[in-house]
Motif scaffolding. Structure first.
Motif, PDB file in Angstrom:
ATOM      1  N   GLN A 203     -25.978  21.868  10.705  1.00  0.00           N
ATOM      2  CA  GLN A 203     -26.077  23.308  10.387  1.00  0.00           C
ATOM      3  C   GLN A 203     -26.746  23.532   9.025  1.00  0.00           C
ATOM      4  O   GLN A 203     -27.610  24.399   8.877  1.00  0.00           O
ATOM      5  CB  GLN A 203     -24.686  23.943  10.394  1.00  0.00           C
ATOM      6  N   LEU A 204     -26.338  22.742   8.035  1.00  0.00           N
ATOM      7  CA  LEU A 204     -26.890  22.942   6.688  1.00  0.00           C
ATOM      8  C   LEU A 204     -28.363  22.521   6.633  1.00  0.00           C
ATOM      9  O   LEU A 204     -29.191  23.205   6.022  1.00  0.00           O
ATOM     10  CB  LEU A 204     -26.062  22.180   5.648  1.00  0.00           C
TER      11      LEU A 204
ATOM     12  N   VAL B 125     -33.926  23.766   5.717  1.00  0.00           N
ATOM     13  CA  VAL B 125     -35.294  23.259   5.892  1.00  0.00           C
ATOM     14  C   VAL B 125     -36.363  24.331   5.661  1.00  0.00           C
ATOM     15  O   VAL B 125     -37.339  24.091   4.927  1.00  0.00           O
ATOM     16  CB  VAL B 125     -35.419  22.575   7.279  1.00  0.00           C
ATOM     17  N   PRO B 126     -36.227  25.544   6.218  1.00  0.00           N
ATOM     18  CA  PRO B 126     -37.290  26.536   5.993  1.00  0.00           C
ATOM     19  C   PRO B 126     -37.406  26.990   4.534  1.00  0.00           C
ATOM     20  O   PRO B 126     -38.393  27.640   4.171  1.00  0.00           O
ATOM     21  CB  PRO B 126     -36.851  27.731   6.877  1.00  0.00           C
ATOM     22  N   HIS B 127     -36.415  26.672   3.710  1.00  0.00           N
ATOM     23  CA  HIS B 127     -36.410  27.152   2.319  1.00  0.00           C
ATOM     24  C   HIS B 127     -36.731  26.050   1.311  1.00  0.00           C
ATOM     25  O   HIS B 127     -36.751  26.303   0.112  1.00  0.00           O
ATOM     26  CB  HIS B 127     -35.036  27.767   1.996  1.00  0.00           C
TER      27      HIS B 127
ATOM     28  N   PRO C 103     -45.367  21.006  -0.352  1.00  0.00           N
ATOM     29  CA  PRO C 103     -44.825  19.716   0.017  1.00  0.00           C
ATOM     30  C   PRO C 103     -43.885  19.216  -1.068  1.00  0.00           C
ATOM     31  O   PRO C 103     -43.844  19.777  -2.157  1.00  0.00           O
ATOM     32  CB  PRO C 103     -46.066  18.828   0.098  1.00  0.00           C
ATOM     33  N   GLY C 104     -43.159  18.179  -0.758  1.00  0.00           N
ATOM     34  CA  GLY C 104     -42.337  17.516  -1.780  1.00  0.00           C
ATOM     35  C   GLY C 104     -40.848  17.673  -1.592  1.00  0.00           C
ATOM     36  O   GLY C 104     -40.072  16.993  -2.260  1.00  0.00           O
ATOM     37  N   GLY C 105     -40.418  18.606  -0.720  1.00  0.00           N
ATOM     38  CA  GLY C 105     -38.981  18.780  -0.507  1.00  0.00           C
ATOM     39  C   GLY C 105     -38.340  17.532   0.060  1.00  0.00           C
ATOM     40  O   GLY C 105     -39.034  16.618   0.534  1.00  0.00           O
ATOM     41  N   MET C 106     -37.014  17.512   0.014  1.00  0.00           N
ATOM     42  CA  MET C 106     -36.297  16.303   0.439  1.00  0.00           C
ATOM     43  C   MET C 106     -34.921  16.668   0.962  1.00  0.00           C
ATOM     44  O   MET C 106     -34.217  17.488   0.359  1.00  0.00           O
ATOM     45  CB  MET C 106     -36.150  15.402  -0.782  1.00  0.00           C
TER      46      MET C 106
END
Ligand SMILES: NC(=O)c1ccc[n+]([C@@H]2O[C@H](COP(=O)([O-])OP(=O)(O)OC[C@H]3O[C@@H](n4cnc5c(N)ncnc54)[C@H](OP(=O)(O)O)[C@@H]3O)[C@@H](O)[C@H]2O)c1
Length: 250
Positions: free
Chosen positions: A122-123, A128-130, A134-137
């Motif tokens: 759920q989390l 993910v959309p927020h 690039p570079g998120g993790m």
């Protein structure tokens, strides 16, 4: 301070966990801005104040009970604290009942699956959309217990196996956006979860485990065993044929 200051916006759920405290310190040492979320808000505030004092970073405490949450509202709360710049989601919440207590106990089975698996999915889906691209993790603390089902711990292990499968698919799904997915498989770690349990060996220090997780995030690894030697141990355990494994009383 040896490391370059990063200024990543990092959200840590299950922030009161011993491993998460290690992660928070290692992130703060690198200059991350932190949201520390857990169901004990006072303790989260204390951890936030500690890293603020030690490392001079911005840190915020947010109350979150993953068994009773609105994931979208939580994302909003984190985005407000971090001014929209969420780079990393780290999930360290966990619940492990004694296998003998969980057997035949629907409430304990449900709690194990909700805290360890459902809330993770759920989390991740909410965040993910927020995440910054690039570079998120996304980084989730799973367990070696998910690699094979053992009679002594398979209700907990099944929840971690579910996490591993979910993240195995999430990684390629997010690759084009440049968002990384890290599955962390610790062995035995000296924390409240394992305190007093029989049969523990090669027990690791939670800060060492936290440091190894943050190094793996920096290197954008996909799967780590921590401490590292669990990769070899689990390679052997995974290679035992089913016919033999079923006869072992593990
Ligand atoms: N210790 C080990 O040997 C070991 C090995 C492999 C994997 N792991 C995994 O490592 C992670 C961290 O565990 P730990 O060993 O550091 O143990 P821990 O100190 O007992 O941490 C468990 C964390 O989960 C939180 N939590 C439980 N239910 C929650 C809920 N409903 N809502 C929000 N938070 C909740 C706890 O919050 P409270 O403080 O409020 O209880 C605590 O922060 C877990 O995912 C665990 O499965 C641990």
């Amino acid at each position: 301070m040896s490391q370059e200051r990063s200024k990543h916006g990092t959200v840590i759920v299950g922030a009161t966990s011993a491993i998460a405290r290690g992660i928070a310190r290692a992130c703060a040492e690198r200059g991350d801005r932190l949201v520390l979320a857990g169901r004990d808000l006072d303790e989260c505030e204390r951890i936030a104040a500690d890293v603020r004092t030690r490392f001079g970073v911005e840190s915020f405490a947010v109350r979150l009970d993953v068994e009773d949450m609105d994931p979208s509202a939580f994302v909003q709360a984190c985005a407000e604290r971090l001014e929209g710049a969420i780079d990393r989601l780290v999930l360290s919440q966990g619940f492990m009942a004694e296998q003998s207590d969980a057997q035949g106990n629907p409430a304990l089975v449900a709690r194990t699956q909700t805290v360890n698996l459902t809330s993770v999915i759920q989390l991740c889906e909410a965040f993910v959309p927020h995440l910054r691209v690039p570079g998120g993790m996304v980084c989730v603390v799973s367990s070696v217990a998910g690699d094979r089902g053992r009679p002594s711990n398979h209700i907990y292990g099944s929840s971690k196996a579910g996490v591993n499968a979910y993240l195995e698919g999430l990684g390629p799904r997010l690759r084009e956006q440049g968002v990384g997915v890290l599955t962390v498989k610790p062995g035995f770690v000296d924390t409240a979860m394992t305190w007093g349990l029989p049969g523990m060996f090669l027990v690791a220090d939670p800060q060492d485990v936290g440091n190894s997780i943050v190094r793996a995030m920096q290197k954008r690894r996909h799967v780590i065993y921590t401490p590292f030697f669990w990769r070899g141990i689990m390679l052997i355990i995974r290679s035992i044929p089913g016919a033999i494994f079923r006869r072992l009383s593990l």
